[in-house]
Each structure stands twice: as C-alpha cells, then as structure tokens.
Motif scaffolding. Structure first.
Motif, PDB file in Angstrom:
ATOM      1  N   LYS A 245       0.834  -1.213   0.000  1.00  0.00           N
ATOM      2  CA  LYS A 245       0.000   0.000   0.000  1.00  0.00           C
ATOM      3  C   LYS A 245       0.863   1.257   0.000  1.00  0.00           C
ATOM      4  N   ALA A 246       1.962   1.199   0.744  1.00  0.00           N
ATOM      5  CA  ALA A 246       2.877   2.349   0.780  1.00  0.00           C
ATOM      6  C   ALA A 246       3.446   2.624  -0.597  1.00  0.00           C
ATOM      7  N   ALA A 247       3.714   1.546  -1.352  1.00  0.00           N
ATOM      8  CA  ALA A 247       4.258   1.697  -2.705  1.00  0.00           C
ATOM      9  C   ALA A 247       3.211   2.207  -3.686  1.00  0.00           C
ATOM     10  N   LEU A 248       2.039   1.578  -3.682  1.00  0.00           N
ATOM     11  CA  LEU A 248       1.028   1.877  -4.700  1.00  0.00           C
ATOM     12  C   LEU A 248       0.146   3.073  -4.354  1.00  0.00           C
ATOM     13  N   GLN A 249       0.054   3.434  -3.079  1.00  0.00           N
ATOM     14  CA  GLN A 249      -0.772   4.568  -2.682  1.00  0.00           C
ATOM     15  C   GLN A 249       0.044   5.736  -2.124  1.00  0.00           C
ATOM     16  N   GLY A 250       1.223   5.424  -1.579  1.00  0.00           N
ATOM     17  CA  GLY A 250       2.061   6.470  -1.005  1.00  0.00           C
ATOM     18  C   GLY A 250       3.119   6.986  -1.952  1.00  0.00           C
ATOM     19  N   HIS A 270       6.879   6.025 -10.100  1.00  0.00           N
ATOM     20  CA  HIS A 270       7.503   5.866  -8.789  1.00  0.00           C
ATOM     21  C   HIS A 270       6.834   4.774  -7.957  1.00  0.00           C
ATOM     22  N   HIS A 271       5.555   4.571  -8.212  1.00  0.00           N
ATOM     23  CA  HIS A 271       4.833   3.520  -7.486  1.00  0.00           C
ATOM     24  C   HIS A 271       5.407   2.145  -7.802  1.00  0.00           C
ATOM     25  N   ILE A 272       5.802   1.944  -9.054  1.00  0.00           N
ATOM     26  CA  ILE A 272       6.382   0.664  -9.453  1.00  0.00           C
ATOM     27  C   ILE A 272       7.786   0.532  -8.879  1.00  0.00           C
ATOM     28  N   HIS A 273       8.521   1.632  -8.905  1.00  0.00           N
ATOM     29  CA  HIS A 273       9.877   1.596  -8.349  1.00  0.00           C
ATOM     30  C   HIS A 273       9.846   1.245  -6.867  1.00  0.00           C
ATOM     31  N   TYR A 283      12.683  -0.383 -17.656  1.00  0.00           N
ATOM     32  CA  TYR A 283      11.582  -1.337 -17.733  1.00  0.00           C
ATOM     33  C   TYR A 283      10.316  -0.842 -17.040  1.00  0.00           C
ATOM     34  N   LEU A 284      10.394   0.264 -16.333  1.00  0.00           N
ATOM     35  CA  LEU A 284       9.265   0.714 -15.522  1.00  0.00           C
ATOM     36  C   LEU A 284       8.002   0.985 -16.336  1.00  0.00           C
ATOM     37  N   GLU A 285       8.152   1.632 -17.490  1.00  0.00           N
ATOM     38  CA  GLU A 285       6.984   1.945 -18.316  1.00  0.00           C
ATOM     39  C   GLU A 285       6.313   0.672 -18.814  1.00  0.00           C
ATOM     40  N   GLU A 286       7.100  -0.285 -19.238  1.00  0.00           N
ATOM     41  CA  GLU A 286       6.545  -1.543 -19.747  1.00  0.00           C
ATOM     42  C   GLU A 286       5.783  -2.285 -18.652  1.00  0.00           C
ATOM     43  N   VAL A 287       6.341  -2.314 -17.452  1.00  0.00           N
ATOM     44  CA  VAL A 287       5.658  -2.961 -16.325  1.00  0.00           C
ATOM     45  C   VAL A 287       4.319  -2.271 -16.057  1.00  0.00           C
TER      46      VAL A 287
END
Length: 347
Positions: A245-250, A270-273, A283-287
């Motif tokens: 949640k911290a990654a995807l919402q924070g 940044h959420h993916i990172h 690779y972040l955009e592709e993910v």
C-alpha cells in the motif's frame, strides 16, 4: 490488495527484476556523452553570449538528472547484474552529481523500507509532521517546519545545502566502506574543481557548472518531493502500515510528457519503483502498461503537481495532506466554539 493478489502481482513483475547490460550501456552512452558534449559546448559559447551558455546549461542539467537516475539504479543494484559494476558506475555518477554513493545508498534504502510509516520517519525522506504534531509543537519547531516547507528553502536553499555541504560529511554510525567512499567522492570533487580552475579558470567553471548544479538540484528535489507529497497519499502507523500500500498509494505515478519522462529516466513511475526497486528504470513503463492494477494508482500530471506546494501537514483523521491555511481555519473554528457562550448560558 489481499495476499493472494500481492503474490500474483509479484509473479507478474519478477521477469523485469533483471537488468540488461545492453540497455544499461545504451543508457550510459545516450546520457553521459550528450552531457559532456553540452558542457564543452557551453564553454565554447561563453565567448559569444552567456545567455546562450545558460540555455545550454539548462539542457545539460536535464542530462545530469538522467545521470542521477543511473546513479540511483546503481544504488539499488539494479543497473547492472554485476555488483562491482554498479559500485564503480554508481561512484562515478555520484561524483558527477555531488552524491557519495555508499552514503546515499544507505539513506535511500532506509527510505524505501520505511516510506509512509509514521513511526519511522526521518531518514532519506522529506520532513513531514502530522496536524496533531504541528499543533502540539513549540513555537520554534513550528517556525522551523514552516521555513523548511517554504518553496525557496525546499527547492533552492535545500539543494545547495544538501548536495554541496551535507553530503560532504559521514553520518555518525557510518561503516568504514561508507566513510571511505565519501572521502573518495570529496577528494575527486576537489581534484576536478582544481583541474578546471587551473585550465579554464574557476570563474568560467562556476559560470558553467553553477547553473547545471542548481537547476539539476532543483529538478531532483522537486521529483522526490512531488512523488510522495500529493493530497491523497498514504501514511500509517507501524501497526497498520503495509509495504504494498505504501508503494502503490504512497508513491505517485507522475505522468510527464514523453521528453521529460525520458530525461527523468521514467522515475515518474515511482509507485512501481517502490513496489520493486530491483526493476531497472528502462523497464518501468513496460511494467506499468502490462499490469492494470498498476495503472489504478494516484496519478498526477504537471499542472496538478504544482498543487502539492500547498500541502504541508498530514491529516491523520482524514488521511490526506492539508495546507497551513486549512489548519489555521480549524484552530479558529475550535477557538470560536469554546469562546462563544451558548444560548442557555446567556439566558
């Protein structure tokens, strides 16, 4: 997101947690070569017009931000498969960006492990106070916090102090490897500045490197700030804190124009990172594009990101950032409620 969905998401992104030497070398070439070419061009242009020089340094600053992303990925061990290669390139790009590699790697990894955790603030992140903490703080703490959160301090004085002064010193409990790396970085910077001073002159060096340093510093701090300081962010106490949640919402998805997305090394995802720092920036955009769940996250664009400047305090009750003005309004409302006698009392 339940444990089963988290497990499935981990499975989907796992193939991207391996760097590509070809892609990494390509990124180094299309980042470092233009940067040094622009630096030389800026030097040549001084004899014609310093306005032209400033324009060139602004572009060069963008490439230095991109070099910082290489440094950043090396700190996570995600730019090359080989640990030594990450350490070498990380130290070199760290010298370019005035950041000691081992020192920054430590603080940034702590940031990743504690992002949005209200009980573990203070290392590698922006100073955040909750509304209750601010209202119960002393006058001097509130004043210091207001000065810290002022845009001039945050984006102009801050980068100069952090990159030029703070990073020159080791933290108290730093290990030998980290201390030595800081010394190497400092010695290298002194040697480079001395070399340029003896060849082209310190004034000329400052006229070129000064704007590059300041502009790239402002951009770097802005990117870090806006990706965690948006209205509907995520902060929780230790017992309720959740890494996913911290990654995807924070952490936000900062949707930038393609040119800026390229210059900033896809760090807008940044959420993916934060979900997996092992994924190289290329690779972040592709993910993001291949996983719908990663698209349903807090998204901000350039105009909306400017609104983040007004968000100063975390409101634990309403789970969002609020402005100083909003807190003042609440305080006045409470004050009026206690100071105004009700009808029964007056009668």
């Amino acid at each position: 997101m339940d444990k089963q969905n988290q497990k499935e998401l981990r499975k989907q992104i796992a193939p991207y947690e391996k760097s590509s030497t070809k892609n990494s070398v390509r990124q180094m070439i299309n980042t470092l070569v233009p940067f040094f070419a622009l630096w030389i061009l800026a030097y040549v242009s001084i004899s014609y017009s310093y306005l032209i020089t400033l324009a060139i340094t602004a572009v060069a600053a963008g490439f230095l931000v991109r070099a910082f992303i290489i440094f950043h990925d090396c700190c996570h061990g995600s730019f090359f498969k080989n640990k030594r290669a990450n350490n070498i390139i990380g130290t070199i790009t760290g010298i370019m960006t005035f950041c000691p590699y081992e020192q920054w790697k430590h603080s940034h990894n702590v940031h990743h492990a504690t992002n949005s955790n209200l009980n573990k603030r203070g290392t590698g992140d922006v100073w955040v106070l909750t509304v209750d903490e601010y209202m119960s703080s002393s006058f001097w703490t509130r004043l210091g916090y207001r000065l810290y959160r002022n845009p001039i301090t945050m984006f102009i004085i801050g980068p100069i102090y952090v990159f030029l002064i703070q990073y020159r010193f080791n933290r108290k409990d730093a290990r030998k490897k980290e201390r030595v790396n800081t010394y190497i970085t400092n010695i290298a910077l002194v040697a480079i500045i001395t070399l340029f001073s003896l060849t082209i002159g310190f004034k000329t060096f400052l006229m070129i490197q000064g704007p590059i340093f300041l502009i790239s510093g402002i951009l770097g701090v802005w990117l870090f700030y806006v990706q965690h300081q948006f209205e509907d962010s995520y902060f929780e106490t230790e017992e309720n804190w959740d890494y996913v949640k911290a990654a995807l919402q924070g952490s936000s998805y900062y949707k930038l124009p393609k040119v800026l997305q390229w210059i900033t090394g896809n760090i807008g995802y940044h959420h993916i990172h934060h979900l997996s720092s092992r994924i190289p920036n290329y690779y972040l955009e592709e993910v993001h594009n291949k996983n719908e769940v990663l698209q349903d996250v807090p998204t901000i664009n350039l105009p909306k990101s400017l609104e983040s400047l007004k968000f100063k305090l975390w409101d634990e009750e309403n789970k969002k950032f609020v402005s100083f003005k909003r807190v003042k309004q609440v305080k006045e409302k409470i004050k009026n409620a206690y100071s105004t006698p009700n009808k029964e009392q007056t009668s």
